[in-house]
Design a protein around this motif. Structure first.
Motif, short mmCIF file in Angstrom:
data_model
loop_
_atom_site.label_atom_id
_atom_site.label_comp_id
_atom_site.label_asym_id
_atom_site.label_seq_id
_atom_site.Cartn_x
_atom_site.Cartn_y
_atom_site.Cartn_z
N ILE A 23 28.77 44.95 37.48
CA ILE A 23 29.39 44.08 38.49
C ILE A 23 30.32 44.80 39.47
CG2 ILE A 23 29.25 41.80 37.43
CD1 ILE A 23 31.90 42.33 36.06
N ARG A 24 30.91 45.91 39.06
CA ARG A 24 31.86 46.58 39.97
C ARG A 24 31.20 47.72 40.76
NH1 ARG A 24 35.59 43.45 38.29
NH2 ARG A 24 35.77 43.13 36.05
N SER A 65 23.52 41.06 32.66
CA SER A 65 24.89 40.66 32.34
C SER A 65 25.29 40.99 30.92
CB SER A 65 25.09 39.17 32.60
OG SER A 65 25.26 38.95 33.98
N THR A 66 24.33 40.99 30.01
CA THR A 66 24.66 41.30 28.61
C THR A 66 25.08 42.77 28.56
OG1 THR A 66 22.74 39.91 28.19
CG2 THR A 66 23.82 40.89 26.28
N LEU A 67 26.37 42.97 28.29
CA LEU A 67 26.94 44.30 28.45
C LEU A 67 26.26 45.33 27.55
CD1 LEU A 67 30.71 43.29 28.59
CD2 LEU A 67 29.22 43.86 30.51
N GLY A 86 31.66 49.51 30.97
CA GLY A 86 33.13 49.44 30.96
C GLY A 86 33.70 49.88 29.63
N ASP A 87 35.03 49.97 29.61
CA ASP A 87 35.74 50.31 28.37
C ASP A 87 35.53 49.22 27.33
OD1 ASP A 87 37.64 49.51 30.76
OD2 ASP A 87 38.29 48.38 29.01
N GLY A 88 35.28 48.00 27.79
CA GLY A 88 34.98 46.92 26.85
C GLY A 88 33.52 46.95 26.44
N THR A 140 29.71 47.72 22.50
CA THR A 140 28.53 46.98 22.00
C THR A 140 27.56 47.90 21.26
OG1 THR A 140 27.35 47.33 24.09
CG2 THR A 140 28.60 45.28 23.88
N ASN A 150 38.70 51.33 33.00
CA ASN A 150 39.64 50.78 34.00
C ASN A 150 40.77 50.00 33.30
OD1 ASN A 150 38.39 48.46 33.17
ND2 ASN A 150 37.43 47.99 35.13
N TRP A 204 41.18 47.59 31.39
CA TRP A 204 41.06 46.18 30.98
C TRP A 204 39.61 45.76 30.78
CZ3 TRP A 204 45.61 44.02 29.84
CH2 TRP A 204 46.75 44.64 30.36
N ALA A 205 39.40 44.92 29.80
CA ALA A 205 38.12 44.22 29.64
C ALA A 205 38.51 42.75 29.60
CB ALA A 205 37.43 44.63 28.35
N TYR A 206 38.26 42.02 30.69
CA TYR A 206 38.93 40.73 30.89
C TYR A 206 40.43 40.97 30.69
CZ TYR A 206 35.31 37.14 31.47
OH TYR A 206 34.32 36.33 31.95
N ARG A 239 41.31 48.69 37.05
CA ARG A 239 40.78 47.52 37.74
C ARG A 239 41.94 46.89 38.49
NH1 ARG A 239 39.80 42.79 33.86
NH2 ARG A 239 41.86 42.33 34.65
N HIS A 253 39.55 39.99 36.49
CA HIS A 253 38.16 40.21 36.10
C HIS A 253 37.21 39.77 37.22
CE1 HIS A 253 34.62 40.56 33.69
NE2 HIS A 253 34.29 39.32 34.00
C1 LIG Z 1 27.49 41.50 25.16
C2 LIG Z 1 28.46 40.78 26.06
N1 LIG Z 1 29.61 40.30 25.54
C3 LIG Z 1 30.48 39.64 26.34
C4 LIG Z 1 30.20 39.44 27.66
C5 LIG Z 1 31.18 38.67 28.56
N2 LIG Z 1 31.86 39.63 29.42
C6 LIG Z 1 31.43 39.86 30.68
S1 LIG Z 1 32.35 41.04 31.45
C7 LIG Z 1 33.35 41.21 30.12
C8 LIG Z 1 34.48 42.22 30.15
C9 LIG Z 1 33.96 43.57 30.40
O1 LIG Z 1 34.98 44.53 30.39
P1 LIG Z 1 34.61 46.02 30.64
O2 LIG Z 1 33.38 46.40 29.88
O3 LIG Z 1 35.81 46.85 30.39
O4 LIG Z 1 34.19 46.07 32.18
P2 LIG Z 1 35.11 45.73 33.45
O5 LIG Z 1 35.02 44.26 33.66
O6 LIG Z 1 36.48 46.18 33.15
O7 LIG Z 1 34.49 46.49 34.56
C10 LIG Z 1 32.97 40.38 29.08
C11 LIG Z 1 33.63 40.31 27.77
C12 LIG Z 1 28.96 39.91 28.15
N3 LIG Z 1 28.61 39.76 29.42
N4 LIG Z 1 28.11 40.59 27.33
#
Ligand SMILES: Cc1ncc(C[n+]2csc(CCOP(=O)(O)OP(=O)(O)O)c2C)c(N)n1
Ligand SMILES: [Mg+2]
Length: 424
Positions: A134-135, A184-186, A214-216, A220, A244, A246-248, A309, A313
């Motif tokens: 997304i970014r 979208s599924t990270l 992302g760091d979040g 996975t 960045n 933050w993750a949300y 970030r 979000h």
């Molecule tokens: C497997 C999965 N879990 C949860 C989500 C919901 N979700 C979308 S973006 C996000 C936060 C992502 O944070 P990060 O990976 O750090 O990326 P950033 O937004 O900081 O660029 C979450 C939890 C998702 N899209 N896919």
């Protein structure tokens, strides 16, 4: 005296060294190209039913100088600066369109991450592939989508890349620009891009493919599976871990316990590297070296880009949970302001006049694109079922060559391929 035997080549890409004074110990190194190592910690504090975050550490340092690029030409520096400006100004335009009620879904911003998004994509060749998150709207611009395409997409216009069927960032182009649509599924883009590199190899080419996580998202399971497969098969994945902070609303201190995410490369047996994600030169050089490695068939590289970030979000999130001193610290590290200062004042490759002209030109182009996007029609409801399902109507073209085993006859392989994809 007997000569010491030459060390056996390492099976892995990670640089594990036996400790000469203690053979039971091995050490690994993770290069860190940053000119500074910010040292702060984010603590979650509970107050009754509320939680808030407090930052500890010294955040007073000024921004360090930009690191000189080993590879970018003067013209490429200016081109990169232009992409970063266009990326930022387009997102400002999108924010305004959202506030005017013209955007159908949400808007995600890469504010503060433009160097990471644009400089990384610039290292890919025209016929190599990326899959953005997304970014990474900047990467989409570099790979050939226009600001007009992206704005029309967010407004779900008939002329947008998805003909108005998606009102956000889920669009790509497998034919011309070699962009896999975001998933979208990270983490899921990681095995998909790895699969693209495998497909190219079956067609006789080692190519670089790039994606970001992302760091979040890197927590996975699919991140592990995809990258491990790329490592074992030595497929040319260049994975940017965009740290960045933050993750949300979850800060990195609550996401992982290792010091740096680049360290995770050691466990995959691949090179890992840390760069300052707000320094366009560092990002480009790291991406370039990783792409070259990919093209040599040596496998994937994990690059951790550190930055922040600088918005919530998405547009609905005011990021009130982020401690203000963090914003002040990273505002001083604004990637565009730093790069502008480097080009105008340090290198003197742009005069103040050239710079003003370049900015005005980006603004003019954006205004034209925005007006075109705003005035273009919404889709005709009758078009709803069109371009939604593929029942064999899309010809699957071979990108590089016919996939085949090393000694397989090309004609036989082509027949097999045609039967498999139901070509007419
Ligand atoms: C497997 C999965 N879990 C949860 C989500 C919901 N979700 C979308 S973006 C996000 C936060 C992502 O944070 P990060 O990976 O750090 O990326 P950033 O937004 O900081 O660029 C979450 C939890 C998702 N899209 N896919
Ligand atoms: Mg994050």
């Amino acid at each position: 005296m007997s000569k010491k035997p030459a060390p056996k080549p390492s099976r892995s890409g990670a640089t594990g060294l036996q400790n000469p004074t203690n053979p039971q110990q091995r050490t690994y190194s993770i290069p860190d190209w940053r000119a500074e190592r910010p040292d702060f910690r984010i603590e979650q504090v509970r107050e009754g039913e509320q939680v808030r975050y407090v930052v500890h550490g010294d955040l007073s340092a000024p921004a360090p100088p930009v690191r000189e690029s080993k590879y970018l030409t003067r013209e490429q520096h200016i081109e990169l600066y232009r992409w970063m400006l266009l990326n930022r100004r387009m997102e400002t335009a999108l924010e305004n369109l959202y506030k005017q009620g013209k955007v159908v879904g949400g808007v995600y911003f890469g504010l503060g991450q433009e160097a990471c998004s644009c400089a990384s994509a610039m290292a890919l060749r025209k016929d190599e592939w990326l899959g953005p998150m997304i970014r990474n709207q900047g990467a989409m611009l570099v790979k050939g989508f226009s600001a007009r395409d992206i704005m029309m997409q967010y407004m779900a216009k008939a002329g947008s890349p998805t003909f108005g069927k998606d009102a956000s960032s889920h669009f790509g182009d497998i034919h011309e620009r070699h962009v896999v649509s975001p998933i979208s599924t990270l983490g899921d883009l990681i095995p998909v891009l790895t699969g693209v590199a495998l497909g190219a190899r079956l067609q006789g080419r080692n190519i670089a493919v790039m994606t970001w996580i992302g760091d979040g998202g890197q927590s996975t399971g699919v991140t592990y599976e995809g990258l491990n497969f790329a490592a074992v098969q030595k497929l040319g994945l260049v994975l940017f871990v965009e740290n960045n902070i933050w993750a949300y609303s979850t800060p990195t201190d609550q996401q992982f316990l290792c010091k740096d995410l680049a360290e995770r490369a050691i466990a995959y047996g691949i090179p890992g590297l840390i760069v300052d994600g707000t320094d366009a030169c560092q990002v480009f050089d790291a991406a370039h070296e990783a792409c070259e490695r990919a093209r040599r068939g040596e496998g994937p590289t994990l690059i951790e880009a550190k930055m922040m970030r600088m918005k919530g979000h998405a547009i609905h999130d005011a990021a009130q949970y982020v401690p203000r001193p963090l914003f002040d610290y990273w505002t001083r590290r604004d990637p565009i302001a730093r790069f502008e200062n480097y080009l105008v004042n340090v290198k003197k490759w742009l005069t103040a006049d050239d710079n003003a002209k370049l900015i005005a030109d980006v603004e003019r182009q954006l205004e034209e694109d925005r007006d075109f996007a705003v005035n273009s029609p919404m889709p005709d409801p009758a078009s709803t079922p069109l371009e939604t399902w593929c029942d064999g109507c899309h010809e699957i073209k071979l990108t590089y060559d016919v996939p085949r085993y090393p000694n397989e006859n090309k004609d036989a392989a082509l027949k097999k391929h045609e039967a498999a994809v139901h070509l007419k």
